[in-house]
Design an enzyme around this catalytic site. Structure first.
Site, PDB file in Angstrom:
ATOM      1  N   THR A  82       4.154   4.782  -3.592  1.00 15.31           N
ATOM      2  CA  THR A  82       5.148   4.011  -4.370  1.00 15.31           C
ATOM      3  C   THR A  82       4.666   2.593  -4.837  1.00 15.31           C
ATOM      4  O   THR A  82       4.554   2.304  -6.089  1.00 15.31           O
ATOM      5  CB  THR A  82       6.216   3.404  -3.363  1.00 15.31           C
ATOM      6  OG1 THR A  82       6.854   4.737  -2.815  1.00 15.31           O
ATOM      7  CG2 THR A  82       7.667   3.138  -4.389  1.00 15.31           C
TER       8      THR A  82
ATOM      9  N   THR B 106       0.750  -1.163  -0.136  1.00 14.07           N
ATOM     10  CA  THR B 106      -0.148   0.009  -0.204  1.00 14.07           C
ATOM     11  C   THR B 106       0.861   1.226  -0.056  1.00 14.07           C
ATOM     12  O   THR B 106       1.920   1.282   0.709  1.00 14.07           O
ATOM     13  CB  THR B 106      -0.894   0.034   1.240  1.00 14.07           C
ATOM     14  OG1 THR B 106      -1.720  -1.119   1.378  1.00 14.07           O
ATOM     15  CG2 THR B 106      -1.630   1.346   1.463  1.00 14.07           C
ATOM     16  N   GLY B 107       0.518   2.218  -0.863  1.00 15.87           N
ATOM     17  CA  GLY B 107       1.159   3.539  -0.453  1.00 15.87           C
ATOM     18  C   GLY B 107       1.411   4.301  -1.706  1.00 15.87           C
ATOM     19  O   GLY B 107       0.849   3.542  -2.840  1.00 15.87           O
TER      20      GLY B 107
ATOM     21  N   GLU C 227      -0.548  -5.316   6.064  1.00 11.97           N
ATOM     22  CA  GLU C 227       0.782  -5.580   5.131  1.00 11.97           C
ATOM     23  C   GLU C 227       1.693  -6.759   5.912  1.00 11.97           C
ATOM     24  O   GLU C 227       2.274  -7.577   4.938  1.00 11.97           O
ATOM     25  CB  GLU C 227       1.512  -4.261   5.240  1.00 11.97           C
ATOM     26  CG  GLU C 227       0.839  -3.263   4.218  1.00 11.97           C
ATOM     27  CD  GLU C 227       1.587  -1.512   4.455  1.00 11.97           C
ATOM     28  OE1 GLU C 227       1.361  -0.793   3.750  1.00 11.97           O
ATOM     29  OE2 GLU C 227       2.159  -1.586   5.539  1.00 11.97           O
TER      30      GLU C 227
ATOM     31  N   GLY D  80       6.265  -0.706  -0.034  1.00 15.26           N
ATOM     32  CA  GLY D  80       7.186   0.533   0.142  1.00 15.26           C
ATOM     33  C   GLY D  80       7.488   0.499   1.525  1.00 15.26           C
ATOM     34  O   GLY D  80       7.150  -0.649   2.482  1.00 15.26           O
TER      35      GLY D  80
ATOM     36  N   GLY E  14       0.838   4.889   5.939  1.00  7.80           N
ATOM     37  CA  GLY E  14      -0.676   4.933   5.320  1.00  7.80           C
ATOM     38  C   GLY E  14      -1.580   4.011   5.998  1.00  7.80           C
ATOM     39  O   GLY E  14      -2.626   3.602   5.464  1.00  7.80           O
TER      40      GLY E  14
ATOM     41  N   LYS F 229       7.150   0.698   8.691  1.00  2.00           N
ATOM     42  CA  LYS F 229       6.125   0.883   7.708  1.00  2.00           C
ATOM     43  C   LYS F 229       4.486   1.158   8.410  1.00  2.00           C
ATOM     44  O   LYS F 229       4.532   1.367   9.821  1.00  2.00           O
ATOM     45  CB  LYS F 229       5.533  -0.323   7.134  1.00  2.00           C
ATOM     46  CG  LYS F 229       6.884  -0.858   6.170  1.00  2.00           C
ATOM     47  CD  LYS F 229       6.569  -1.989   5.536  1.00  2.00           C
ATOM     48  CE  LYS F 229       5.317  -2.146   4.976  1.00  2.00           C
ATOM     49  NZ  LYS F 229       4.866  -1.186   3.987  1.00  2.00           N
ATOM     50  N   GLY F 230       3.850   1.801   7.784  1.00  2.00           N
ATOM     51  CA  GLY F 230       2.534   2.169   8.327  1.00  2.00           C
ATOM     52  C   GLY F 230       2.046   3.496   8.345  1.00  2.00           C
ATOM     53  O   GLY F 230       1.014   4.016   8.717  1.00  2.00           O
TER      54      GLY F 230
HETATM   55  C1  5RP Z   1       1.549   2.134   4.166  1.00  2.00           C
HETATM   56  C2  5RP Z   1       3.008   1.743   4.264  1.00  2.00           C
HETATM   57  C3  5RP Z   1       3.766   2.650   2.912  1.00  2.00           C
HETATM   58  O1  5RP Z   1       4.399   1.452   2.441  1.00  2.00           O
HETATM   59  C4  5RP Z   1       4.651   3.493   3.487  1.00  2.00           C
HETATM   60  O2  5RP Z   1       3.948   4.333   4.237  1.00  2.00           O
HETATM   61  C5  5RP Z   1       5.360   4.232   2.420  1.00  2.00           C
HETATM   62  O3  5RP Z   1       4.644   5.077   1.701  1.00  2.00           O
HETATM   63  P1  5RP Z   1       5.117   5.642   0.325  1.00  2.00           P
HETATM   64  O4  5RP Z   1       5.283   4.786  -0.904  1.00  2.00           O
HETATM   65  O5  5RP Z   1       3.464   6.333   0.097  1.00  2.00           O
HETATM   66  O6  5RP Z   1       6.241   6.659   0.494  1.00  2.00           O
HETATM   67  O7  5RP Z   1       3.609   1.314   4.877  1.00  2.00           O
HETATM   68  O8  5RP Z   1       0.797   1.599   5.273  1.00  2.00           O
END
Ligand code: 5RP
Length: 218
Positions: free
Chosen positions: A31, A28-29, A103, A82, A97, A94-95
């Protein structure tokens, strides 16, 4: 080159490592959103995807990628996600998002975890990024007190309810010198669903997008 362009470089580079005719785990996110775009370009060559959030599920479906229930699969080869921070041991925070629990579940079932990041996510010591902790709502104040005892400064993420109906405490001021131990210690607090340290199950490969291309760390 912008940070988002570097994320896109890492995300598209992941395609090379996706086995065909199999299920792909999707994180998720922002990336990962680039990765889902990339995955759509080979959608007829994969069986489908297992998703780690409502957000990713919606994007996968919108692009015509079949989304499977994790309970219908015993194992699959690759999970792509990501991270907010990653160190040299491939331990991650992580987290950001709020999707950390799903995840971690999808990552647990995957044989390999490929982490896609831009170069700003690489750190020596985890913890500058506030550590997300998913908490059962009625336990939030108790868990916050316990996290304070561990030296952190937990802040309730305003207005955020996770896909699992829980809240997020973002823990500031932690210098995480022992990620494997702290991951376990925080998960032992009653009321914690899981925390955003991914160290017991680190990444297996990291693709780091930068202005000069994508570095593969095995
Ligand atoms: C979501 C995550 C994402 O992988 C992390 O926040 C990176 O986000 P982004 O790719 O938008 O920088 O753990 O829960």
């Amino acid at each position: 080159m912008t940070q988002d362009e570097m994320k896109k470089n890492a995300a598209w580079a992941a395609l090379e490592f996706i086995p065909r005719n199999t299920v792909v785990g999707v994180g998720t996110g922002s990336t990962v959103n680039h990765f889902i775009d990339a995955l759509a370009s080979i959608k007829h060559e994969i069986t489908g995807a297992v998703s780690s959030s409502v957000q990713s599920t919606e994007k996968l479906k919108a692009l015509g990628i079949n989304v499977l229930d994790l309970n219908s699969i015993d194992s699959f080869s690759v999970y792509v996600d990501g991270a907010d921070e990653i160190n040299a041991q491939k331990h991650m925070i992580k987290g950001g998002g709020a999707a950390l629990t799903r995840e971690k579940i999808v990552a647990a079932v995957a044989e390999r975890f490929i982490c896609i990041v831009d170069q700003t996510k690489q750190v020596e010591v985890l913890g500058k990024f506030p550590l997300p902790v998913e908490v059962i709502p009625m336990a939030a104040a108790y868990v916050a007190r316990e996290l304070t005892k561990l030296g952190g400064r937990p802040v309730l993420r305003d207005g955020v309810i996770t896909d699992n109906g829980n809240v997020i405490l973002d823990v500031h001021d932690l210098a995480i010198s022992k990620p494997v131990e702290l991951e376990q210690q925080i998960n032992n607090i009653v009321g914690v669903v899981t925390n955003g340290i991914f160290a017991q199950r680190p990444a297996d490969m990291v693709l780091v997008g930068s202005a000069t291309g994508t570095q593969v760390i095995r």
